[in-house]
Design a protein around this motif. Structure first.
Motif, PDB file in Angstrom:
ATOM      1  N   ALA A  60       0.811  -1.218   0.000  1.00  0.00           N
ATOM      2  CA  ALA A  60       0.000   0.000   0.000  1.00  0.00           C
ATOM      3  C   ALA A  60       0.844   1.268   0.000  1.00  0.00           C
ATOM      4  CB  ALA A  60      -0.943   0.002   1.209  1.00  0.00           C
ATOM      5  N   TYR A  61       2.004   1.239   0.627  1.00  0.00           N
ATOM      6  CA  TYR A  61       2.800   2.454   0.769  1.00  0.00           C
ATOM      7  C   TYR A  61       4.048   2.471  -0.109  1.00  0.00           C
ATOM      8  CZ  TYR A  61      -0.078   3.878   4.742  1.00  0.00           C
ATOM      9  OH  TYR A  61      -1.111   4.259   5.545  1.00  0.00           O
ATOM     10  N   HIS A  62       4.961   1.544   0.125  1.00  0.00           N
ATOM     11  CA  HIS A  62       6.267   1.630  -0.524  1.00  0.00           C
ATOM     12  C   HIS A  62       6.177   1.509  -2.051  1.00  0.00           C
ATOM     13  CE1 HIS A  62       8.078   1.719   3.368  1.00  0.00           C
ATOM     14  NE2 HIS A  62       7.592   0.528   3.697  1.00  0.00           N
ATOM     15  N   ILE A  63       5.379   0.572  -2.537  1.00  0.00           N
ATOM     16  CA  ILE A  63       5.261   0.422  -3.986  1.00  0.00           C
ATOM     17  C   ILE A  63       4.641   1.669  -4.605  1.00  0.00           C
ATOM     18  CG2 ILE A  63       4.045  -0.815  -5.835  1.00  0.00           C
ATOM     19  CD1 ILE A  63       4.540  -3.382  -4.382  1.00  0.00           C
ATOM     20  N   ASN A  64       3.647   2.244  -3.931  1.00  0.00           N
ATOM     21  CA  ASN A  64       2.997   3.434  -4.486  1.00  0.00           C
ATOM     22  C   ASN A  64       3.877   4.672  -4.410  1.00  0.00           C
ATOM     23  OD1 ASN A  64       0.202   2.679  -5.398  1.00  0.00           O
ATOM     24  ND2 ASN A  64       0.216   1.759  -3.366  1.00  0.00           N
ATOM     25  N   GLN A  65       4.715   4.756  -3.386  1.00  0.00           N
ATOM     26  CA  GLN A  65       5.707   5.831  -3.357  1.00  0.00           C
ATOM     27  C   GLN A  65       6.676   5.693  -4.528  1.00  0.00           C
ATOM     28  OE1 GLN A  65       7.257   5.254   0.626  1.00  0.00           O
ATOM     29  NE2 GLN A  65       6.083   6.980   1.426  1.00  0.00           N
ATOM     30  N   LEU A  66       7.029   4.456  -4.835  1.00  0.00           N
ATOM     31  CA  LEU A  66       7.916   4.203  -5.966  1.00  0.00           C
ATOM     32  C   LEU A  66       7.229   4.584  -7.278  1.00  0.00           C
ATOM     33  CD1 LEU A  66      10.591   3.088  -7.001  1.00  0.00           C
ATOM     34  CD2 LEU A  66       9.582   0.796  -6.955  1.00  0.00           C
TER      35      LEU A  66
END
Length: 293
Positions: free
Chosen positions: A272-278
């Motif tokens: 939910a967070y790290h991939i979307n920040q990427l």
């Protein structure tokens, strides 16, 4: 009497605590899309003074909204085992401190909007209204994820208005991209709290439609988001580098939805967070290269 070094150390620690409270690192969600809108609207960079006040607006608005959200949710955060270790339930940060942070950020947001242009200034109360409304939506509607998405969509739309003094189709489509994208991964993240939300009477798409239904809705949102990214490229006359970023983002979205496991907190944070920040950072970099090269 405390030494200067001790006072300085305490100040740094407090600032770090406030940054953790408002999840400052999560600025990497809507900020890149605001910069994408800014670059396209300016066909490069705007004048330095304008860029400065746009950044002040983005940071003040986002962190003020997050601080208020932590204040409003503190009772439920304390009840939920997943969030009970957050700063307010543990008493690390007091309610008065959070309200002061919110008030200062809101005031700075309005002041920065005034420095940009009068249209941004006149629209600033609407933005503040959305920032505030979102924190209460889980009390009365399962559409809370969409309200969050609409609130975040204001970043690219606002950046465009700041640069051009008006509105166009590109920022509207880019705002829709952000709305669908944020709503989608917020639904994914919310699947961890299905049982809790139902037990305390909170509203969410996962609580209403269950795990399978919620993940299907999130997938549809992200597919629509990806298709609209192509539309942005067409409308903005962007080139191959931008579309490479769009293509890689599709792969990252597939990875995100492939590793979802509501029972595994680390996987959910990563999905939910790290991939979307990427994803947002990647799209910003490829758009910038496409425009500046």
């Amino acid at each position: 009497m405390e030494s200067t070094n001790n006072i300085f150390t305490k100040m740094i620690k407090k600032i770090r605590t406030y940054g953790e409270l408002v999840m400052f690192s999560h600025t990497l969600f809507s900020l890149p899309f605001a910069l994408i809108a800014l670059f396209i609207a300016s066909n490069g960079l705007p004048r330095p003074e304008l860029f400065f006040w746009i950044m002040v607006c983005l940071f003040a608005g986002r962190n003020g909204a997050n601080a208020l959200n932590r204040y409003v949710d503190q009772k439920y955060d304390a009840m939920n085992p997943r969030t009970a270790s957050r700063h307010m339930p543990k008493g690390i940060v007091k309610s008065r401190e959070v309200l002061i942070i919110t008030a200062l950020c809101y005031a700075l947001f309005v002041f920065a909007a005034y420095q940009i242009n009068m249209l941004c200034f006149y629209l600033s109360p609407i933005a503040l209204g959305l920032f505030t409304l979102y924190s209460y939506t889980k009390r009365f509607t399962w559409l809370c994820h969409l309200v969050l998405g609409i609130t975040c969509a204001g970043a690219p739309v606002g950046a465009w208005i700041a640069v051009t003094g008006g509105i166009d189709l590109i920022p509207i489509v880019l705002g829709a991209v952000v709305m669908l994208w944020v709503s989608g991964f917020d639904i994914v993240y919310g699947t961890q709290d299905i049982d809790f939300d139902r037990s305390v009477g909170l509203f969410s798409i996962p609580a209403k439609f269950g795990l399978s239904g919620a993940l299907t809705i999130a997938r549809v949102f992200h597919l629509m988001m990806w298709l609209l990214l192509i539309v942005v490229g067409i409308l903005g006359s962007l080139g191959i580098i931008y579309y490479i970023g769009v293509g890689i983002s599709a792969l990252l979205l597939l990875i995100e939805h492939g590793i979802i496991d509501p029972g595994h907190r680390m996987k959910m944070n990563f999905a939910a967070y790290h991939i979307n920040q990427l994803i947002s950072t990647l799209l910003l970099i490829t758009t910038a290269f496409d425009i500046f090269l």
